[in-house]
Design an enzyme around this catalytic site. Structure first.
Site, PDB file in Angstrom:
ATOM      1  N   HIS A 130      -5.602  -0.310   6.035  1.00 52.88           N
ATOM      2  CA  HIS A 130      -5.193   0.672   7.031  1.00 52.88           C
ATOM      3  C   HIS A 130      -6.087   0.899   8.203  1.00 52.88           C
ATOM      4  CE1 HIS A 130      -7.634   3.057   4.568  1.00 52.88           C
ATOM      5  NE2 HIS A 130      -6.534   3.859   4.047  1.00 52.88           N
ATOM      6  N   HIS A 169       3.044  14.201  -0.117  1.00 49.47           N
ATOM      7  CA  HIS A 169       2.823  15.641  -0.615  1.00 49.47           C
ATOM      8  C   HIS A 169       3.835  16.436  -0.805  1.00 49.47           C
ATOM      9  CE1 HIS A 169      -1.343  14.115  -0.439  1.00 49.47           C
ATOM     10  NE2 HIS A 169      -1.318  13.794   0.498  1.00 49.47           N
ATOM     11  N   ASP A 203       0.903   2.687   3.832  1.00 52.42           N
ATOM     12  CA  ASP A 203       0.360   3.843   3.096  1.00 52.42           C
ATOM     13  C   ASP A 203       0.989   4.978   2.789  1.00 52.42           C
ATOM     14  OD1 ASP A 203      -1.914   5.246   2.184  1.00 52.42           O
ATOM     15  OD2 ASP A 203      -2.969   5.356   3.991  1.00 52.42           O
ATOM     16  N   HIS A 211     -10.596   0.874   0.956  1.00 53.69           N
ATOM     17  CA  HIS A 211     -10.302   1.984   2.138  1.00 53.69           C
ATOM     18  C   HIS A 211     -11.855   2.160   2.718  1.00 53.69           C
ATOM     19  CE1 HIS A 211      -8.981   6.320   3.155  1.00 53.69           C
ATOM     20  NE2 HIS A 211     -10.282   6.150   3.613  1.00 53.69           N
ATOM     21  N   HIS A 239       1.653   5.053  -2.126  1.00 53.65           N
ATOM     22  CA  HIS A 239       1.180   5.970  -3.217  1.00 53.65           C
ATOM     23  C   HIS A 239       2.363   6.742  -3.905  1.00 53.65           C
ATOM     24  CE1 HIS A 239      -2.902   6.056  -1.968  1.00 53.65           C
ATOM     25  NE2 HIS A 239      -2.475   5.966  -0.934  1.00 53.65           N
ATOM     26  N   LEU A 240       2.753   6.225  -5.051  1.00 53.33           N
ATOM     27  CA  LEU A 240       3.750   6.707  -5.852  1.00 53.33           C
ATOM     28  C   LEU A 240       3.530   8.122  -6.768  1.00 53.33           C
ATOM     29  CD1 LEU A 240       5.756   3.390  -6.423  1.00 53.33           C
ATOM     30  CD2 LEU A 240       5.837   4.906  -4.476  1.00 53.33           C
ATOM     31  N   ARG A 241       2.247   8.300  -6.863  1.00 49.94           N
ATOM     32  CA  ARG A 241       1.873   9.556  -7.479  1.00 49.94           C
ATOM     33  C   ARG A 241       2.167   9.469  -8.989  1.00 49.94           C
ATOM     34  NH1 ARG A 241      -1.369  10.224  -3.290  1.00 49.94           N
ATOM     35  NH2 ARG A 241      -0.366  11.169  -1.608  1.00 49.94           N
ATOM     36  N   HIS A 247       0.938  -1.358  -0.098  1.00 53.80           N
ATOM     37  CA  HIS A 247       0.036  -0.051   0.017  1.00 53.80           C
ATOM     38  C   HIS A 247       0.905   1.221   0.095  1.00 53.80           C
ATOM     39  CE1 HIS A 247      -3.655   1.990   1.973  1.00 53.80           C
ATOM     40  NE2 HIS A 247      -3.298   2.845   1.040  1.00 53.80           N
TER      41      HIS A 247
END
Length: 416
Positions: free
Chosen positions: A224, A301, A297, A171, A54-56, A52
């Site tokens: 999560h 940002h 997770d 989620h 987030h590599l964007r 899990h």
């Protein structure tokens, strides 16, 4: 060919060496061949697996990109990363999945296994082309970043995923109950005058989704988990024999709602940081086996975004480079090395139905060498991730990866 010397296998005291060839482990304590690296007395284990992150990419590369995200993963000891599809555009087309895999293969870092969206555009209205996404290399289906509000659509997705032998991860938050909450609902949120997200938002959605599992017989992975009640619901479902798994994140184990007294959006996550009682209950779930695996997770940002007012800043903490040291330092004595490594290697593989990682000859040469004893200060300026700030900045942790090998090739070496 690569040989790593001066390493210890878990549970053993003697120093050994391991040789890899053509992407697999050739054997132990053979004459050194090829490139020879000193493991500095560290403990070797199968490379960690992250389900899990987030590599964007695509479309949000100011926050992270595949190069920075997979470099951060390798620095954290991870050999395989499942990336989430809530990008811009959403990863809901087979061509996008193939492009991400191809791009990642050329980087020589952690291995990428992209998740694909369950529904088109993650709008929760129409299923994506799941069979074609699987054929393109999608590892799982999820609308993570959004909750699946339409139970009928999720039911259809579960039935379709079951026919494909795939996992759906969710989620689990009821959007109506969550509303505009930015932290856990309770006395602390009331004292601070901040909108709260109640424990029932998670528990109610977990309860609904578990009934859909009972209806369809499909495999569901709950992402999560943050509340004691939701964990108890999963425990009850497992006792019923339902094919459900769940993950817990280190930030929900090591931080609580008290951190929001700073009004710092660094601590704004979804689901939110809960109470100490919730954190203790989640740790109990790790110890008794209710929680299947750990996941980060990892949600980077820009600094400017996280410096906004707490009400306007985005949700998420980025710390894939710290996950093992954080867990080892805080909970190593209670969990033990064998259990912690299982939660971050073999357990994620079991969730996905992948072969169990191994240190035996013939196994894939995905390895991490860990320095379990030396404390190092968390210095966000040194992060490989673009998110160079951290709730744990300045904290001294031990258990840092010294070396990560993926497919027999060095993906990370501390000091390089």
């Amino acid at each position: 060919m690569l040989t790593i010397t001066n390493i210890k296998r878990p549970g053993r005291d003697q120093l050994e060496s391991v040789t890899t060839e053509n992407g697999v482990i050739k054997g132990w304590n053979l004459p050194a061949e090829g490139e020879v690296l000193d493991g500095q007395g560290g403990t070797v284990a199968p490379a960690l697996i992250e389900l899990h992150a987030h590599l964007r990419e695509p479309g949000q590369t100011e926050k992270e990109d595949l190069a920075s995200g997979l470099a951060a993963a390798a620095a954290g000891g991870y050999g395989t990363v499942v990336s989430m599809p809530n990008t811009s555009p959403v990863v809901d087309e087979p061509a996008t999945v193939r492009a991400l895999i191809e791009q990642a293969e050329g980087l020589g870092l952690a291995r990428l296994r992209p998740a694909a969206a369950l529904t088109r555009g993650q709008k929760g209205e129409q299923l994506a082309e799941l069979a074609f996404l699987k054929d393109a290399g999608a590892a799982m289906f999820t609308d993570d970043g959004r909750t699946n509000e339409n139970a009928r659509v999720l039911r259809l997705g579960l039935e379709y995923a079951r026919s494909l032998g795939m996992v759906i991860s969710v989620h689990a938050e009821d959007a109506g109950l969550r509303a505009d909450g930015v932290m856990n609902e309770g006395p602390v949120s009331e004292e601070l005058g901040l909108p709260g997200n109640p424990w029932a938002a998670e528990a109610a959605r977990v309860a609904r989704d578990l009934e859909l599992v009972a209806l369809t017989g499909a495999r569901l992975h709950v992402q999560h988990l943050s509340t004691a009640r939701a964990l108890d619901l999963v425990r009850e479902a497992k006792a019923r024999g339902l094919p459900v798994t769940c993950e817990v994140c280190p930030h929900h184990l090591t931080l609580t709602e008290e951190a929001l007294r700073s009004f710092d959006a660094l601590y704004k996550v979804a689901p939110p940081l809960r109470t100490q009682a919730d954190a203790d209950h989640l740790l109990g779930g790790l110890l008794d086996g209710t929680v299947d695996c750990l996941a980060t997770d990892h949600a980077p940002h820009t600094r400017a975004e996280k410096e906004r007012d707490l009400l306007d800043a985005p949700f998420g903490i980025a710390y894939i480079e710290l996950a093992f040291p954080l867990m080892w330092t805080r909970f190593g004595e209670r969990l033990g090395l064998e259990k912690l490594l299982d939660l971050m290697t073999a357990a994620p593989a079991r969730v996905m139905g992948w072969p169990a990682p191994s240190l035996e000859a013939g196994a894939p040469a995905d390895l991490v060498v860990l320095d379990l004893g030396t404390e190092r200060e968390v210095n966000p300026a040194e992060f490989k991730s673009k998110a160079k700030f951290s709730p744990w900045a300045g904290e001294r942790l031990k258990g840092w990866p010294l070396l990560t090998v993926v497919g027999g090739k060095v993906a990370f070496r501390r000091g390089d």
